[in-house]
Every structure is written in structure tokens, then in C-alpha cells.
Enzyme design. Structure first.
Site, short mmCIF file in Angstrom:
data_model
loop_
_atom_site.label_atom_id
_atom_site.label_comp_id
_atom_site.label_asym_id
_atom_site.label_seq_id
_atom_site.Cartn_x
_atom_site.Cartn_y
_atom_site.Cartn_z
N ASN A 108 -12.67 10.69 -0.09
CA ASN A 108 -12.19 10.50 -1.27
C ASN A 108 -13.27 10.23 -2.58
O ASN A 108 -14.30 11.10 -2.24
CB ASN A 108 -10.97 9.92 -1.83
CG ASN A 108 -11.25 8.63 -2.10
OD1 ASN A 108 -12.51 8.17 -1.90
ND2 ASN A 108 -10.12 7.70 -1.57
N GLY A 126 -8.02 13.76 -5.92
CA GLY A 126 -6.95 13.50 -6.21
C GLY A 126 -6.17 14.40 -6.78
O GLY A 126 -5.50 15.90 -5.96
N ALA A 163 -1.72 6.40 0.22
CA ALA A 163 -1.62 7.01 1.30
C ALA A 163 -1.52 8.80 1.46
O ALA A 163 -1.41 9.37 2.11
CB ALA A 163 -0.39 6.24 2.90
N ALA A 164 -1.92 8.95 -0.31
CA ALA A 164 -2.18 10.28 -0.22
C ALA A 164 -2.93 10.92 0.45
O ALA A 164 -2.58 11.95 1.74
CB ALA A 164 -2.20 11.39 -1.60
N GLY A 165 -4.29 10.00 1.03
CA GLY A 165 -5.58 10.64 2.11
C GLY A 165 -5.27 10.99 2.77
O GLY A 165 -5.50 11.60 4.05
N ASP A 166 -4.39 10.13 3.26
CA ASP A 166 -3.84 9.99 4.73
C ASP A 166 -2.98 10.68 5.07
O ASP A 166 -3.02 11.58 6.18
CB ASP A 166 -2.99 8.46 5.35
CG ASP A 166 -4.24 6.86 4.57
OD1 ASP A 166 -5.75 7.35 5.18
OD2 ASP A 166 -3.27 5.77 4.49
P1 ATP Z 1 -5.08 6.66 -0.81
O1 ATP Z 1 -6.29 6.28 -0.94
O2 ATP Z 1 -4.32 6.25 -2.28
O3 ATP Z 1 -4.55 7.60 0.12
P2 ATP Z 1 -7.16 9.09 -1.89
O4 ATP Z 1 -7.93 8.23 -2.71
O5 ATP Z 1 -7.80 8.81 -0.32
O6 ATP Z 1 -5.76 8.58 -1.08
P3 ATP Z 1 -6.32 11.21 -3.34
O7 ATP Z 1 -8.01 12.04 -3.57
O8 ATP Z 1 -5.75 10.36 -4.21
O9 ATP Z 1 -6.70 10.63 -1.62
O10 ATP Z 1 -5.41 11.93 -2.57
C1 ATP Z 1 -6.05 13.10 -1.73
C2 ATP Z 1 -4.82 14.52 -1.38
O11 ATP Z 1 -3.05 14.30 -2.29
C3 ATP Z 1 -5.16 15.37 -2.89
O12 ATP Z 1 -6.91 15.82 -2.34
C4 ATP Z 1 -4.36 16.61 -2.99
O13 ATP Z 1 -3.59 17.43 -2.41
C5 ATP Z 1 -2.74 15.15 -3.29
N1 ATP Z 1 -2.64 14.23 -4.62
C6 ATP Z 1 -3.61 13.20 -4.59
N2 ATP Z 1 -2.66 13.22 -6.39
C7 ATP Z 1 -2.21 14.23 -6.52
C8 ATP Z 1 -1.47 14.56 -7.70
N3 ATP Z 1 -1.57 13.79 -8.41
N4 ATP Z 1 -0.80 15.46 -8.15
C9 ATP Z 1 -0.29 16.79 -6.85
N5 ATP Z 1 -1.51 16.31 -5.42
C10 ATP Z 1 -2.09 15.06 -5.10
O1 RIB Z 2 -5.31 4.37 2.44
C1 RIB Z 2 -3.41 3.65 1.84
C2 RIB Z 2 -3.67 2.17 3.09
O2 RIB Z 2 -4.95 2.12 2.79
C3 RIB Z 2 -2.72 1.03 2.67
O3 RIB Z 2 -1.85 1.29 3.46
C4 RIB Z 2 -3.56 -0.04 2.91
O4 RIB Z 2 -2.58 -0.51 4.45
C5 RIB Z 2 -4.64 -0.05 2.52
O5 RIB Z 2 -5.35 0.01 4.14
#
Ligand code: ATP
Ligand code: RIB
Length: 302
Positions: A185, A224, A251-254
């Protein structure tokens, strides 16, 4: 459906303690929160849950302890239909994440690794070598040696290998060259390359650096609410996010990584796969929690 895909996840399993507050405290400041709750998380277990809900056949390789959190986390994975036979239960303490969630649904996460840091490389490699998989997903929430040896073992077997670079830290990408996809990310990109991907120029520079170091086929940066970028060594494509009513971005990234990987395996089109990742991610951010927020195949395709 993705039901013919056999996936392995080598990664972390955490109990998440989620503290909700309007505004996060500054150093030395003491603020009241609004609510708290416990949820099932851990980057590895979140990705395994997303894969399973989307229909893949999933085996998780990891470690918990024989404590209350370990027991409920394991039971929950089994209820999701995940094969937990390669999860060791003799860790010293199950992983714990403290997640501070602000009024906009944005999080700050601190993880106590516990058993996740005690996974043994030889166990992970044995599980990969002794089973048939189409896909391997790893993250950086276990020890570095486990990640590197798992990825190298999967590459050797010709398995499609996806490296999710969370949480943000420096990592020896050079020691696992030739994976299919490397996907950080924004903050993870900065930790790995020193470049924050806040402009097209910086996204390109960071993607090139990541590809030089990892020799991966594709570099996909999760951006994001801006969606994601795809670098294939020749062209950079930016794909916008889907509209969403954001409740909790945890967990959006997951979710993105799991959905993108399955769609890529199904049709071999990386842009379609990333669009699917964006769609899945937009569903995850509209719900509270980590594993809880992962969409099913039906929800993704309705
Ligand atoms: P996390 O660490 O919280 O699990 P992340 O930071 O690894 O998440 P992000 O880049 O925040 O991942 O989000 C992953 C994906 O989720 C983005 O590439 C996008 O597709 C979707 N996403 C995240 N935030 C939004 C939003 N505000 N609206 C719509 N889609 C979103
Ligand atoms: O990616 C989201 C996760 O990061 C959470 O579930 C938390 O356990 C941390 O590992």
C-alpha cells in the site's frame, strides 16, 4: 467461481482489539473513546478468509498459542471452510493487534506478533512442498526468513506467488526474486523504496524500484480511496476505486490482494484482476472488522 483454485496462505493470525474514537490522541493527551470490540484478524488469516469466501480451496500455514484467542481464531477459520491442519498451536501467545479507529473509519494499528513470529521456515516449506497449490499469498507479519523461504519454494514449484507487503517495514526483496506480484500500500511503498506514491511520477519511480529489487512480473500499489496502480515493466495504469460508504478501512488491503489474486489466476488479465481487487476493497471498507468484512463471491458479483 474460483472453486478450482487451490490456495496456500503463509501468514499471521491475530485477535484484533478495536477502539473507536472521534479523534486520535496526540502525545501526552488522554481522550475518551466511544466503543470497543474484539474481532478476528491478522493479515494472513484475513486473506485466507477472503479467498475462502470467494470460493477457493484454502490451506493456512501459521501459528497460534493454546490460549483463548488461539482457540476461537482457529475455530473461526475452520467455520470459514479453511484447512487449518498446517497451523501449529504451540506458540507462546497468540498474536494481538490494537486498532484505533477514528471518526472517518481510518485506522492506526499496533501488532504484538506473538506466535506469528515463531512460525518455522522448515514447517512452511514442507507444507508448500508436500501439497499441490495454484497460488501462494504471503505478507510481512511473520518473520522474514519464513516469508523468503516460502516464496522461493513456491517459485521453484511454478506456483503463482503474491507478496502483500504489509505491515510497512524494510524487507530484503532481493532474496525472493521472480514472484508473480508484489503489492504494497502507500506507506509500505514508502518503507520499501523511500518514495511516497503521491503523484504519477512517484508511483512510477517506486514501481520501477520495486520491480528492480524483486524482479516480480507485476507491481501493484494499493492507493486507498484512489484505487490502485499497475506496473508491468512497460506501462503504468491507474485504476480508480469504487464508490463506497466508508465505515472501517481495516483489512481493505487484505481483501484487495485476495480478490485480485484469484481473478488473475482465473483469467490472466492483470487489469481486470486489479479492478476486481478495487471492487472487493470497496465492500470491505463499508463494513466493520477484518475477517468479518470480507465479501462472498455472490456479493462481489451481484
Ligand atoms: P489495511 O492496511 O487497512 O488493510 P491498506 O492500507 O493495505 O488497508 P488501502 O490502500 O487502504 O489498503 O485499500 C486497499 C484497497 O481497498 C484500495 O486499493 C481500494 O481498492 C479499496 N479502498 C480503500 N479505501 C477505499 C475507499 N475509501 N473507498 C473505496 N475503496 C477503497
Ligand atoms: O490488515 C489488517 C490487519 O492488520 C488487522 O486485522 C490486524 O490484525 C493487523 O494484522
Amino acid at each position: 467461481m474460483y472453486e478450482n483454485i487451490r490456495a496456500a496462505v503463509v501468514g499471521s493470525i491475530n485477535k484484533d482489539l478495536i477502539l473507536n474514537m472521534e479523534q486520535v490522541p496526540d502525545v501526552g493527551e488522554n481522550l475518551l473513546g466511544t466503543t470497543y470490540s474484539y474481532a478476528n484478524g491478522g493479515k494472513g488469516a484475513n486473506q485466507a478468509t477472503a479467498l475462502a469466501r470467494l470460493g477457493a480451496k484454502v490451506k493456512m500455514i501459521g501459528k497460534v498459542a493454546e490460549d483463548e484467542n488461539g482457540k476461537t481464531l482457529l475455530e473461526n477459520l475452520q467455520n470459514e471452510g479453511i484447512d487449518t491442519s498446517c497451523i501449529a498451536t504451540n506458540g507462546t501467545s497468540t498474536g494481538l493487534a490494537v486498532i484505533i479507529l477514528d471518526g472517518e473509519g481510518k485506522n492506526r494499528i499496533v501488532v504484538y506478533e506473538g506466535a506469528n513470529a515463531e512460525i518455522k521456515s522448515e514447517d512452511a516449506v514442507k507444507s508448500i512442498e508436500n501439497n499441490s497449490f495454484d497460488l501462494l499469498l504471503v505478507q510481512f507479519e511473520t518473520n522474514e526468513e519464513v516469508v523468503i523461504s516460502s516464496v522461493n519454494s513456491a517459485i521453484k514449484k511454478g506456483i503463482t506467488t503474491v507478496i502483500d507487503c504489509g505491515p510497512a517495514k524494510a524487507f530484503s526483496l532481493e532474496k525472493m526474486q521472480g514472484a508473480t506480484i508484489v503489492t504494497p500500500n502507500e506507506s509500505e511503498t514508502k518503507a520499501l523504496t523511500g518514495i511516497y506514491p503521491d503523484s504519477e511520477d512517484n508511483i512510477l519511480k517506486a514501481s520501477k524500484t520495486l520491480m528492480d529489487r524483486s524482479k516480480a512480473r507485476f507491481i501493484i500499489i494499493k492507493l486507498g480511496e484512489k484505487g490502485c496502480s499497475v506496473w508491468d515493466g512497460e506501462s503504468l495504469t491507474l485504476l480508480p476505486a469504487y464508490e463506497s460508504n466508508v465505515v472501517d478501512t481495516t483489512a481493505a488491503g487484505d481483501c484487495f490482494t485476495a480478490a485480485m489474486a484469484l481473478e488473475y489466476l482465473k483469467n490472466g488479465d492483470i487489469l481486470k484482476a486489479c479492478d476486481m481487487g478495487n471492487k472487493a476493497g470497496s465492500i470491505a471498507v463499508s463494513r466493520m472488522g477484518a475477517q468479518n468484512s470480507m465479501p462472498t463471491y455472490k456479493e462481489l458479483f451481484k
